[in-house]
Design an enzyme around this catalytic site. Sequence first.
Site, mmCIF file in Angstrom:
data_model
loop_
_atom_site.group_PDB
_atom_site.id
_atom_site.type_symbol
_atom_site.label_atom_id
_atom_site.label_comp_id
_atom_site.label_asym_id
_atom_site.label_seq_id
_atom_site.Cartn_x
_atom_site.Cartn_y
_atom_site.Cartn_z
ATOM 1 C CB CYS A 77 -20.143 57.596 22.232
ATOM 2 S SG CYS A 77 -21.246 56.216 22.368
ATOM 3 C CB CYS A 108 -29.274 40.045 11.998
ATOM 4 S SG CYS A 108 -28.599 38.456 12.514
#
Length: 490
Positions: free
Chosen positions: A98, A446
């Site tokens: 993943c 961010c």
Amino acid sequence: MIEETQTPSPPAPAPAPAEYPIDLLTVESLDIEAQGIAHRADGKVVFIEGALPFEQVTANVYRKKSSFEKATLTAIYRESSQRVTPACPHFGMHTGACGGCKMQHLHIGAQVAVKQRVLEDNLRFIGKVKADNLLRPIEGPAWHYRYRARLSVRYVRKKGTALVGFHERKSAYVADMTECHVVPQHVSDMLVPLRGLISSMDARETIPQIELACGDDLTAMVLRHMEPLSVADLARLRAFAAANAGLQWWVQSGGLDTVKLLDAQVAELSYGLPEFGITMPFKPTDFTQVNPHINQVLVSRALRLLGVQPTERVIDWFCGLGNFTLPLATRAREVLGIEGSEVLVARSRENYERNKASSHVRPALEATKFVARNLFEMTPAMLVKDGAAEKWLVDPPREGAFELFKSLAALHQQVVTGVPCDDGIHQQSLALGGWTPPSRIVYVSCNPATLARDAGVLVEGGGYRCTAAGVVNMFPHTAHVESMAVFERL
């Protein structure tokens, strides 16, 4: 944000790149992508996936450039004390692993230290800025923190089953996941049932994604479907929701304007900011922070660093739904929330009205206003028009707030040097009237690269110094760096 997407069929596997082994290397540090950085004897840089600082390793090079090489870890001869066993069985550096996490093999404290170094390096090398002080990192739960996620979906005919989850590492394929340790536990528990649900649907081959949005009490899943859902499929969705308490199905047949609740309900998604007596209703199409635990601490710290007084006016730039605006309104004399999206401004006004009706916060919220403006086309004249404010809260998207701070710096230069401002059309000396620059700015970011760039504008030409900066571990086990910085006017 939900986007209109159509998952393409995975491309045919590319020929395996030629690999060759390299001798023992000592890893010196990690880059932002959590790759170990080492140097060959001739000084050439080698990026090694899966290797950690101070480890001695061997690796296979799979990409060779003139100035660097990329390699995969093959063996560890001296292991880092910060290496830990990943919690998730789907994590790894192998084919098919993943790709949702990059750092599960690194102790959580060391992850934060890596992100702090990334922030400091960006400030130093991009912005030419050094913060006077480092803020203590904001940390929260390391697992099951991710209340928003885009889960890719693919029905695999050969296997006769659907895959639901994140993409494989460096691949367009969907990982074969049965659990996930970063989404809420109840969502992880639904992954296998979701695979069964999709596999049973008539539209199983034309469903590319499920958007996840969790509130404090409800979970919304937005099913993107490329063909109309049959009556039987709608019944299957309703049965799945009935079997999973607190689940709402939303459906999306096209663009964002097609997102709608499957069935009308009184209950709605919301999250709370209990310190300020604020409840924030939202839709799964609205932007909200991924990590609600960290968000509460982030809002609290931002207001504390801003030091808002009851006599002060505050501007909240890129205000979104009002995540900072409404808490600010419980402290300030007046707050102006400015956002580029008319849709978000409308949603923030709705949240304002809902919270204003609550008696324990109503007096403080009376002087709150919201306006829509393209914040990527700001000019000094527009800045003056918005009026003076003693404090600013700035929370931009990844692109940062360059035009905003460039305009602020231009006004500073006019005051200090008399050089006319560029108002976006021609140079002119603006009549400032009673306008004055803010005495303090708190910047929530961010993207450390754009934060550093904008910090350079403020410090080099805007008349500010960076008094503090620090990281916010909003996304544990990923390479994403959230941060905040404080700027004081000289």
